[in-house]
Write an enzyme that holds these catalytic residues in place. Structure first.
Site, PDB file in Angstrom:
ATOM      1  N   HIS A  82       0.830  -1.211   0.000  1.00 36.75           N
ATOM      2  CA  HIS A  82       0.000   0.000   0.000  1.00 36.75           C
ATOM      3  C   HIS A  82       0.859   1.254   0.000  1.00 36.75           C
ATOM      4  O   HIS A  82       0.523   2.240  -0.669  1.00 36.75           O
ATOM      5  CB  HIS A  82      -0.946   0.002   1.200  1.00 36.75           C
ATOM      6  CG  HIS A  82      -1.929  -1.124   1.180  1.00 36.75           C
ATOM      7  ND1 HIS A  82      -2.764  -1.399   2.242  1.00 36.75           N
ATOM      8  CD2 HIS A  82      -2.210  -2.053   0.229  1.00 36.75           C
ATOM      9  CE1 HIS A  82      -3.507  -2.459   1.947  1.00 36.75           C
ATOM     10  NE2 HIS A  82      -3.181  -2.864   0.729  1.00 36.75           N
ATOM     11  N   HIS A 239      -9.245  -2.366  -5.194  1.00 33.73           N
ATOM     12  CA  HIS A 239      -8.177  -2.692  -4.261  1.00 33.73           C
ATOM     13  C   HIS A 239      -7.196  -3.692  -4.871  1.00 33.73           C
ATOM     14  O   HIS A 239      -5.984  -3.586  -4.656  1.00 33.73           O
ATOM     15  CB  HIS A 239      -8.698  -3.227  -2.935  1.00 33.73           C
ATOM     16  CG  HIS A 239      -7.574  -3.354  -1.947  1.00 33.73           C
ATOM     17  ND1 HIS A 239      -7.082  -2.268  -1.262  1.00 33.73           N
ATOM     18  CD2 HIS A 239      -6.797  -4.404  -1.601  1.00 33.73           C
ATOM     19  CE1 HIS A 239      -6.050  -2.651  -0.524  1.00 33.73           C
ATOM     20  NE2 HIS A 239      -5.858  -3.949  -0.712  1.00 33.73           N
ATOM     21  N   ASP A 243      -3.202  -2.982  -5.182  1.00 31.88           N
ATOM     22  CA  ASP A 243      -2.129  -3.906  -4.832  1.00 31.88           C
ATOM     23  C   ASP A 243      -1.193  -4.131  -6.020  1.00 31.88           C
ATOM     24  O   ASP A 243       0.041  -4.179  -5.865  1.00 31.88           O
ATOM     25  CB  ASP A 243      -2.705  -5.255  -4.390  1.00 31.88           C
ATOM     26  CG  ASP A 243      -3.224  -5.249  -2.970  1.00 31.88           C
ATOM     27  OD1 ASP A 243      -2.911  -4.306  -2.203  1.00 31.88           O
ATOM     28  OD2 ASP A 243      -3.955  -6.194  -2.608  1.00 31.88           O
ATOM     29  N   HIS A 266      -0.683 -11.031  -5.045  1.00 32.36           N
ATOM     30  CA  HIS A 266       0.697 -10.615  -4.809  1.00 32.36           C
ATOM     31  C   HIS A 266       1.710 -11.557  -5.432  1.00 32.36           C
ATOM     32  O   HIS A 266       2.752 -11.119  -5.929  1.00 32.36           O
ATOM     33  CB  HIS A 266       0.953 -10.472  -3.312  1.00 32.36           C
ATOM     34  CG  HIS A 266       0.160  -9.371  -2.679  1.00 32.36           C
ATOM     35  ND1 HIS A 266       0.371  -8.042  -2.985  1.00 32.36           N
ATOM     36  CD2 HIS A 266      -0.850  -9.404  -1.773  1.00 32.36           C
ATOM     37  CE1 HIS A 266      -0.482  -7.303  -2.279  1.00 32.36           C
ATOM     38  NE2 HIS A 266      -1.226  -8.103  -1.549  1.00 32.36           N
TER      39      HIS A 266
END
Length: 291
Positions: A82, A239, A243, A266
């Site tokens: 973030h 969101h 990321d 991720h």
């Protein structure tokens, strides 16, 4: 032709503190101006006593529900995505990030507090020009179930699709112009989320010890357990896009091209950052001041 944009750092020190999402520990962060070196994390206290970790794909050591970086001596910082996204959205090229604690604090679960503090603090324009990672040919990472693709494009665009069947999140598609200030605000304010059915397993794995309704959206079937409503109807997809922006900023430069992502996370994001960094090589060119 527009004058190439110059690199930037922050105008003065900025401090943050709060709980770490996964550790549950109190974490303190101080951003310091820098004139070179990109984004460098400096570990304080028990986490490394001044050890430095360069923000780069090569230094990713974990991408399990967050991105963690480490140096060769084992100094480690978690949950950097973030803050990295905030630096990307705020166009900060160089900064030292001092961290007292095992990870970056989660704050409200979005990048908005970081972005707002950087905007209030202001920037310092440096003498060197900004050199973006220019996508010269198509690059695809992943398989038919999950993938990220880079394409040459005269701009900076991100197209994303997520699919969480059987719950409120569902299937969402989103197209973001990474040069549009309104789209950047939408990205920055999107909060992290979790399905209630995942919480126990994550806690048993030693994760989300600092998670709660004040820093994450919690979805139970077709219900949102938070009292606050969604900040955007596409907040879940936003969101995931946030990321991705944060993880891709590990390449150390803005990306000129079109990014397409299907069910990113991720692990995939950081693999894509590594592939892009290798492909970009010496092809980066000064980016115009309007980009």
């Amino acid at each position: 032709m527009s004058e190439p944009a110059r690199q930037r750092t922050i105008a003065s020190e900025i401090e943050f503190s709060g709980v770490g999402l996964h550790s549950g520990a109190e974490c303190r962060v101080r951003l310091l101006p820098a004139t070179r070196g990109g984004v460098v994390f400096r570990c304080l206290g028990r986490e490394g006593d001044g050890a430095q970790i360069k923000a780069s794909p090569e230094n990713v050591v974990s991408a399990d529900h967050g991105t963690s970086l480490a140096n060769r001596d084992g100094a480690r910082i978690g949950t950097v995505e973030h803050l990295m996204a905030a630096l990307a959205l705020s166009r900060v090229d160089h900064v030292i990030v001092e961290v007292d604690g095992p990870e970056i604090p989660i704050l409200d679960g979005s990048a908005a507090p970081f972005v707002a503090a950087i905007a209030e603090n202001g920037h310092e324009r440096l003498s060197a020009y900004r050199h973006p990672a220019v996508v010269q040919e198509k690059i695809r990472i992943g398989d038919e179930k999950r993938w990220i693709e880079f394409e040459p494009f005269a701009g900076r665009r991100l197209d994303i699709e997520i699919n969480f069947a059987g719950c409120l999140i569902g299937r969402q598609t989103l197209s973001i112009d990474l040069e549009d200030p309104e789209d950047l605000v939408r990205l920055s304010t999107a909060r992290t989320f979790v399905r209630l059915e995942e919480v126990e397993a994550l806690k048993n794995a030693g994760l989300i010890r600092g998670g709660g309704l004040d820093n994450a959206l919690v979805v139970d079937g077709e219900k949102l357990l938070n009292e606050d409503t969604l900040r955007d109807q596409a907040e879940f997809a936003l969101h995931k896009a946030l990321d991705l922006v944060g993880d891709l900023y590990l390449v150390g430069a803005p990306i000129v091209g079109r990014i397409k992502a299907f069910r990113p996370g991720h692990d995939l994001n950081t693999r894509a950052a590594m592939a892009l960094a290798k492909a970009a090589g010496e092809t980066a060119q000064p980016i115009s001041a309007t980009a």
